[in-house]
Design an enzyme around this catalytic site. Structure first.
Site, PDB file in Angstrom:
ATOM      1  CG  ASP A  80     -39.945  11.662 -38.822  1.00  0.00           C
ATOM      2  OD1 ASP A  80     -41.066  12.178 -38.632  1.00  0.00           O
ATOM      3  OD2 ASP A  80     -39.250  11.917 -39.823  1.00  0.00           O
ATOM      4  CG  ASP A  81     -35.831  13.361 -37.500  1.00  0.00           C
ATOM      5  OD1 ASP A  81     -35.575  12.207 -37.134  1.00  0.00           O
ATOM      6  OD2 ASP A  81     -35.411  13.836 -38.561  1.00  0.00           O
TER       7      ASP A  81
ATOM      8  CG  ASP B  97     -32.559  15.508 -45.821  1.00  0.00           C
ATOM      9  OD1 ASP B  97     -31.738  14.584 -45.630  1.00  0.00           O
ATOM     10  OD2 ASP B  97     -33.704  15.502 -45.334  1.00  0.00           O
TER      11      ASP B  97
END
Ligand code: GDL
Length: 682
Positions: free
Chosen positions: A121-122, A232
């Site tokens: 991810d990311d 976050d």
């Protein structure tokens, strides 16, 4: 016959920022066991060796800590899954990279870990040239390395893969037509489970249909990585609402659910407790020895009920004195060298002395309120919604205070109730600050301080609207204290962007028009007269123009009286002049012009006159607010101590405007009944 695999349930420590401590994780495992959640996925984004330095092996000291952690998880019947995120810089086609990954996971396996996960991810989706040559797509590259690692580790019973397109919103052109997902679904070995966050990264709702759709493409039921409580991405948010908007009918369609909650460990009590209640609706959920009181279990999962159950248990935590960070116990002795009063009898004040300050204990109501104020990403709790709606109503009906009508009493009573709601927030803050368990308090502290001061400002504003308090001191001051407004450079940037606030509870269209505020010059006279005429027509209600009573400021707007030096501004948009703001330092000459009593004592407090108009097509209130702000500064610099204006009752738009910039209704002799005078001290 193989036994059906248990539903994966628990927590993923998968957020950005400071990872939890080993002590907190140990506490987490205890709770998970108690509540029947069976899995923990270790994936702290900013842990050095999980992502950025994924190739580096653990040192002896780190190894010792991880070995201990894995063993604590086992002791509490929690499956520890070790995740690694090599995607920032791995070269998929380089065998040395694959070996480095296997070596790292072998090391963790040697610590006693049996379950693993590869996360993509990311990360950048563009492959490096070497990988482009070796693989026909990014999906092929990821699948190849994942299958290879999975087999290398001996096909662990639990092995999770997080795709780069991990929610509907990331799929191009859609889930069902995503070639990336189709390749993953077809080529990833069947024993590997796939993580999925739902329709979005932070999904408001997750429907059965959406899961059925993605399961068809992935050829397996996904494990939900749920970001519903993740915070976050915004330092002002915290989520203390219940697990919600995921029907329990999803459970048989899923391989599991792991929640990626708030960065702060202790406030996650509600997030994890309510998820545990939700998971009780899985076929094997009721079979755990979890201590959550499942006697008389509701046939349906009810978020509010789950929340209450969680808050009842959380309240005990706040009062606990033996958890980490708890206030020192009075009766312990040798482990508390700092405590100087050990052994002495308790202090009893004498008859003339100060009574001892004894804090009131926190209540369940306080925790309900706290949860309502910090609820969920797409929803405020009930009390928060009520407070916002009441403030909005009080603001929009504040002209009722001066009018002395039936609505005046209603306004006053609702203002009083609003004040009581604000007071409850302050009391909650006080009781939380005095709670024994300091660890929870410190995790909550910034958030509760922030809401306390936000509520304080709203409260002062309502007092001002009601004719109490000093508006200019707090709210209209040119140089307020830093706590008088929400701060930070990031906030400043946001306020300048057109989309600011358009996701708030009260939505407004984005503002993209550019306005120029400049000093008035004699050539503007005709334009100002035009605006006066237009706004008198639109703001005069059904009364014909000729029948409208004269206003003290008419001479000023009509150009018959010149404004005081440096006390005249106009607003221009792309078309031309669309608004003006004019002031007379000494209003008496204007009053005399329409034969108003010039001896009115009101002139003592509010000697200066202002008038402002903006054409109705200007829906963005910020240029007008800035203009009046500048004008009032000039009037103040001229030594004036207060300004007033007159507005027709029918001109609701301007009444709202002046109210919004903290003018309040004032009494003035000889005022026609259709006219309201409003003023503010400088
Ligand atoms: C993400 C990240 C996660 C982060 C979350 C919320 C996944 C799979 N990855 O995209 O690490 O905490 O958003 O900001 O959710």
């Amino acid at each position: 016959m193989s036994t059906p695999r248990r539903f994966i349930s628990g927590v993923v420590e998968g957020f950005y920022g400071r990872p939890w401590t080993m002590e907190q994780r140990t506490e987490l495992f205890k709770r998970q066991q108690k509540w029947g959640l069976n899995t923990y996925l270790y994936a702290p984004k900013d842990d050095y060796k999980h992502r950025m330095y994924w190739r580096d092996l653990y040192t002896a000291v780190e190894a010792e800590q991880l070995i201990a952690l894995i063993s604590v998880a086992q002791q509490h019947d929690v499956e520890f899954i070790y995740a690694i995120s090599p995607g920032l810089d791995v070269t998929f086609s380089n065998p040395r990279e694959v070996t480095a990954l296997k070596r790292k996971l072998d090391q963790v396996k040697s610590f006693g870990c049996r379950s693993f996960s590869l996360l993509f991810d990311d990360i950048e989706t563009e492959m490096c040239p070497a990988d482009k040559q070796a693989f026909s797509s990014f999906a092929h590259a990821q699948v190849a390395i994942t299958n290879s690692v999975y087999q290398h580790l001996g096909e662990p019973e639990t092995f999770l893969f997080c795709p780069t397109d991990y929610c509907d919103a990331f799929c191009t052109p859609s889930v069902s037509q995503s070639s990336y997902l189709h390749i993953v679904g077809e080529e990833l070995l069947p024993g590997i489970d796939i993580l999925w966050t739902g329709p979005k990264v932070v999904s408001h709702k997750i429907s059965v249909e959406s899961i059925e759709e993605v399961s068809t493409v992935l050829k397996r039921a996904p494990v939900i990585w749920d970001n519903i409580h993740a915070n976050d991405y915004d330092p002002q948010r915290l989520f203390l609402g219940p697990y919600k908007d995921r029907p329990t009918e999803l459970i048989p369609k899923l391989r599991g659910v792991l929640t990626n909650p708030n960065c702060e460990f202790y406030p996650n009590f509600v997030a994890i407790h309510t998820l545990a209640t939700w998971c009780k609706y899985s076929p094997d959920g009721g079979q755990t020895d979890a201590e959550m009181g499942d006697e008389g279990q509701d046939p349906c999962y009810r978020p509010q009920k789950a929340l209450t159950l969680a808050l009842i248990d959380w309240l005990q935590e706040f009062q606990s004195t033996d958890g980490p960070g708890a206030r020192l116990k009075k009766d312990s002795s040798d482990e508390e060298p700092m405590q100087t009063d050990v052994g002495e009898s308790a202090y009893v004040p004498g008859p003339e002395e100060n009574p001892l300050y004894t804090a009131e204990p926190l209540t369940l109501y306080d925790l309900k309120l706290l949860s309502d104020l910090f609820y969920l990403p797409y929803e405020h709790g009930l009390t928060a919604r009520t407070m916002l709606q009441e403030l909005d109503w009080l603001k929009n009906h504040s002209s009722a205070v001066a009018a002395n009508t039936d609505q005046t009493a209603e306004w006053r009573s609702r203002a009083q109730q609003f004040d009581e709601m604000c007071e409850a927030v302050v009391q909650m803050f006080n009781r939380l600050s005095n709670a024994s368990n300091r660890s929870i308090l410190y995790d909550l502290y910034n958030y509760i301080c922030d809401i306390k001061s936000g509520v304080g400002l709203a409260r002062a504003y309502v007092k001002t609207l009601g004719g109490h308090g000093q508006p200019s001191a707090q709210l209209m001051n040119d140089e307020p204290e830093p706590w008088g407004f929400r701060g930070g450079l990031s906030g400043e940037f946001q306020r300048m962007l057109p989309c600011h606030g358009n996701r708030d509870l009260f939505r407004h269209p984005p503002m993209t028009q550019v306005y120029c505020i400049r000093p008035y010059c004699p050539e503007d006279k005709v334009q100002v007269q035009r605006i006066l005429k237009e706004t008198r027509c639109s703001g005069g209600g059904s009364t014909p123009l000729m029948m409208q009573p004269p206003l003290i400021c008419d001479g000023l707007s009509a150009g018959e009286l010149p404004p005081s030096p440096h006390c005249a501004l106009v607003i221009e948009d792309g078309v031309g002049v669309c608004g003006y703001a004019l002031a007379l330092i000494d209003a008496k000459q204007a009053a005399a012009k329409i034969q108003r009593a010039v001896s009115d004592p009101m002139f003592e407090d509010f000697p200066s006159l202002v008038t402002m108009q903006v054409l109705p097509h200007v829906t963005d209130s910020s240029p007008a607010k800035r203009t009046i702000g500048h004008l009032l500064s000039s009037v103040r610099n001229n030594g004036s101590k207060g300004v007033f204006c007159e507005v027709r009752r029918s001109d609701q738009r301007m009444l709202n405007f002046y109210t919004n910039v903290s003018f309040k209704p004032i009494k003035m002799a000889g005022l026609p009944p259709e006219v309201i005078a409003m003023g503010t001290r400088l």
